[in-house]
Motif scaffolding. Structure first.
Motif, short mmCIF file in Angstrom:
data_model
loop_
_atom_site.label_atom_id
_atom_site.label_comp_id
_atom_site.label_asym_id
_atom_site.label_seq_id
_atom_site.Cartn_x
_atom_site.Cartn_y
_atom_site.Cartn_z
N SER A 124 8.31 19.54 20.78
CA SER A 124 7.51 20.63 20.24
C SER A 124 8.39 21.70 19.61
CB SER A 124 6.63 21.24 21.33
OG SER A 124 5.71 20.29 21.83
N LEU A 125 9.53 21.98 20.25
CA LEU A 125 10.47 22.96 19.70
C LEU A 125 11.05 22.46 18.37
CD1 LEU A 125 12.18 23.93 23.04
CD2 LEU A 125 10.87 25.48 21.60
N ALA A 126 11.38 21.18 18.33
CA ALA A 126 11.90 20.61 17.08
C ALA A 126 10.85 20.69 15.98
CB ALA A 126 12.33 19.16 17.31
N ALA A 127 9.59 20.47 16.35
CA ALA A 127 8.52 20.55 15.36
C ALA A 127 8.37 21.98 14.83
CB ALA A 127 7.20 20.08 15.98
N LEU A 128 8.51 22.96 15.71
CA LEU A 128 8.43 24.35 15.26
C LEU A 128 9.55 24.66 14.27
CD1 LEU A 128 7.61 26.16 18.63
CD2 LEU A 128 6.18 26.17 16.57
N ALA A 154 17.28 25.99 21.49
CA ALA A 154 16.18 25.96 20.54
C ALA A 154 15.59 27.35 20.36
CB ALA A 154 15.12 24.97 20.99
N ALA A 155 15.44 28.07 21.48
CA ALA A 155 14.89 29.43 21.40
C ALA A 155 15.76 30.32 20.53
CB ALA A 155 14.76 30.02 22.80
N LEU A 156 17.08 30.16 20.65
CA LEU A 156 17.98 30.98 19.85
C LEU A 156 17.82 30.66 18.36
CD1 LEU A 156 20.17 33.11 19.86
CD2 LEU A 156 21.86 31.30 20.26
N ARG A 157 17.65 29.39 18.04
CA ARG A 157 17.45 29.01 16.64
C ARG A 157 16.13 29.56 16.10
NH1 ARG A 157 19.62 24.09 18.66
NH2 ARG A 157 17.55 23.14 18.80
N LEU A 158 15.16 29.76 16.98
CA LEU A 158 13.85 30.25 16.58
C LEU A 158 13.71 31.76 16.76
CD1 LEU A 158 11.81 27.35 18.21
CD2 LEU A 158 11.80 27.89 15.76
N SER A 159 14.83 32.43 16.96
CA SER A 159 14.82 33.86 17.23
C SER A 159 15.40 34.65 16.06
CB SER A 159 15.63 34.16 18.50
OG SER A 159 15.04 33.57 19.64
N ARG A 160 15.44 35.96 16.26
CA ARG A 160 16.05 36.90 15.32
C ARG A 160 16.87 37.89 16.14
NH1 ARG A 160 13.68 41.55 16.50
NH2 ARG A 160 11.51 41.59 17.20
N VAL A 161 17.69 38.67 15.47
CA VAL A 161 18.38 39.74 16.19
C VAL A 161 17.33 40.67 16.78
CG1 VAL A 161 19.88 41.75 15.93
CG2 VAL A 161 20.45 39.61 14.77
N GLY A 162 17.43 40.93 18.07
CA GLY A 162 16.45 41.76 18.76
C GLY A 162 15.47 40.98 19.60
N THR A 163 15.41 39.66 19.44
CA THR A 163 14.53 38.85 20.27
C THR A 163 14.97 38.91 21.73
OG1 THR A 163 13.95 37.30 18.50
CG2 THR A 163 13.79 36.46 20.75
N VAL A 164 14.01 38.95 22.62
CA VAL A 164 14.28 38.92 24.06
C VAL A 164 13.88 37.55 24.60
CG1 VAL A 164 13.59 39.86 26.31
CG2 VAL A 164 14.03 41.40 24.40
#
Length: 225
Positions: A124-128, A154-164
């Motif tokens: 699911s993360l890869a699909a996102l 995967a979360a880091l790849r789907l994040s931005r600076v400031g994401t928690v």
């Protein structure tokens, strides 16, 4: 005074909840429905759920990712933090859990802003990623611990600076400090700390917790680059 230990922890959680976490029909109903459906009682405690909601609300999160839905209890807490046009994507491996969660989400009136995806979270993360999903503002990881590092990456790849990014169950009743412990869940949590310590794009810490869910903890990471 109750002697120090689990009974006292639970009593303090009840005291905190009684003052600061008022009854909520949707949340209480989700717990009851999950229990009736035979789901394991491994959801976050009410005060922990409210903490997640407050953290997401404090940062003005509009786009939330949850890895590990179970019956949707933490999902509902996170959804309560969203504005009307916000979006929450939650990932669940077990179809039965997802069925219960979907009903709980609908009963709470959040179906319009929660996207529940069923199947292995890695897929699911890869699909996102493949979909080019907008960066998430807040990520909550509460799934199988041996896969924590894969979920963090995967979360880091789907994040931005400031994401928690928040990961649950990172103390394991203190077993995390035992390097000889062969439990895959403990090994997965130890790998979580090692990843957080060496990853230059995040700044992280962890907190030990005690309460009705026993002795455990949260890891919190801020994406800084």
């Amino acid at each position: 005074m109750t002697s120090f230990g689990p009974a006292l922890w639970e009593a303090v959680d009840a005291y905190v909840g009684g003052h600061l976490v008022p009854p909520d029909p949707a949340l209480d109903g989700a717990l009851a429905a999950s229990e009736a459906a035979g789901l394991p009682a491994v959801h976050v405690a009410p005060n922990q759920g409210k903490l997640l909601m407050l953290l997401a609300r404090m940062m003005g999160a509009r786009h939330i990712l949850e890895v590990g839905t179970l019956g949707g209890y933490s999902t509902l807490w996170l959804a309560k933090a969203l504005p009307a046009d916000g979006r929450l994507v939650t990932l669940e491996y077990e179809p039965h859990h997802a069925e219960v969660a979907r009903a709980n989400i609908a009963a709470a009136g959040f179906s319009d802003r929660v996207d529940l995806r069923v199947g292995p979270a890695r897929d699911s993360l890869a699909a996102l990623e493949a979909e080019g999903a907008d960066p998430f503002d807040f990520v909550f990881i509460d799934a199988d611990k041996p896969s924590n590092v894969a979920y963090l990456e995967a979360a880091l790849r789907l994040s931005r600076v400031g994401t928690v990014i928040v990961a649950d169950n990172v103390v394991r009743e203190g077993a995390v400090i035992d390097g000889a412990n062969a439990d895959p869940r403990v090994k997965g949590v130890r790998a979580t700390y090692e990843w957080l310590a060496r990853e230059p794009r995040v700044d992280a810490t962890a907190l030990q917790t005690v309460g009705e869910k026993g002795y455990d903890g949260f890891a919190l990471a801020l994406v800084i680059a």
